[in-house]
Scaffold this motif. Sequence first.
Motif, short mmCIF file in Angstrom:
data_model
loop_
_atom_site.label_atom_id
_atom_site.label_comp_id
_atom_site.label_asym_id
_atom_site.label_seq_id
_atom_site.Cartn_x
_atom_site.Cartn_y
_atom_site.Cartn_z
N ILE A 165 78.76 -54.38 32.08
CA ILE A 165 79.18 -52.84 32.18
C ILE A 165 80.32 -52.66 31.97
O ILE A 165 80.90 -51.79 30.78
N ARG A 166 81.37 -53.27 32.46
CA ARG A 166 82.68 -52.71 32.37
C ARG A 166 83.05 -53.39 30.82
O ARG A 166 83.82 -51.74 30.38
N ASN A 167 82.56 -54.30 30.08
CA ASN A 167 82.98 -54.42 28.73
C ASN A 167 82.53 -53.03 27.32
O ASN A 167 83.19 -53.28 27.05
N GLN A 168 81.54 -52.86 28.35
CA GLN A 168 81.40 -51.89 27.88
C GLN A 168 81.41 -50.22 27.44
O GLN A 168 81.33 -49.04 27.26
N LYS A 169 82.58 -49.60 28.67
CA LYS A 169 82.95 -48.50 29.20
C LYS A 169 84.74 -49.13 28.54
O LYS A 169 85.14 -49.62 28.89
N ASP A 170 84.91 -47.79 27.54
CA ASP A 170 85.74 -48.01 27.03
C ASP A 170 86.76 -47.24 28.42
O ASP A 170 88.39 -47.46 28.61
#
Length: 326
Positions: A165-170
């Motif tokens: 999830i974190r990798n897809q959130k700026d």
Amino acid sequence: MAFIFGVKKLMEDVGRAFTVLLPEDNTFHTQLSMYEYGVRTHDLVLQENVLQYLSWNCEFLINSPLWSTISFPMMDALLQRSDLIVKDEALLLEALERWIQDNGDEISSDQQVSLLNHIRFVLIPVDKLFEIQVSSKVLRQNHEKLYLTGLLRGFQFNALPFSKIRNQKDNMSSEYLPRIYTGDEWSVSINDTTVDYQYHHYYRYGQNNRFQTFSTPAHPSALYREQMVQWQAQVFFSAQECSNYGISCTSFPVARFYGYGNQNMYTSTIRYSNRLILTCKNENNIFHVQDFKNNIAVVSNNSSMDLPNPCPNDYSFRFVVRPEYI
């Protein structure tokens, strides 16, 4: 009058005096009036102090008759706070829906959207996410796309590793930060604030009534529901009690809260930002909240607390586990 005549120093003194009075009214009439006064006089410190108190006592406020009278600006400010204390996020969503129903057409569609955006769907327990799909009326009917988007994010949070999830959130927004959730699954109370030693075969022992052990999931995500962490909560009222457990104390009371067993398995993914809450037993009044430093919370004396203790001989300690991904 201080505001009318522009006497800034007197206004500041009045604001500090008002803050001291916050714990004295558990009906919330005084606090709501103080907040409106702070808005009118542009006293940001008083506004913040009132909002902090209302955040700590949010669940009591939700259950009071004054919940439906809160203004939109106050509600908007409250729902953005991470120091807000409630049983869980689902209760907050249900309370918001009731507030909107009670206020009817006075709350515009744009205002409803603003408030709904403050609900942290990802932190609603997965079983309650499933339940609110059918229980919500006004908010889902009026803003179905936004509501369903929140539900989807919640289910994703419970089904996927946070690294994905974190990798897809700026930018990781506050929706992933836990509030202070006091449901039985995440907290334990110690209600005895007396020193009661008992004697047995020439030695004395005590404070079993101020010692609690319990277990919580490692994290609210469904991925960790079956992975339990054990906790010990203790309250000490004397140097001897502290010494018996291998710690040194110079001020009292002292609360100790630590995990043991398999807690260290999660240090690379989960951080525990636990809280100690002091509550009047009979008045449902939270007057002090603090974090733990190296598993220890030294409770300030009354003169150095943010708010005075309105029940010095009749309060309880609640220990709250707050897991968050890192």
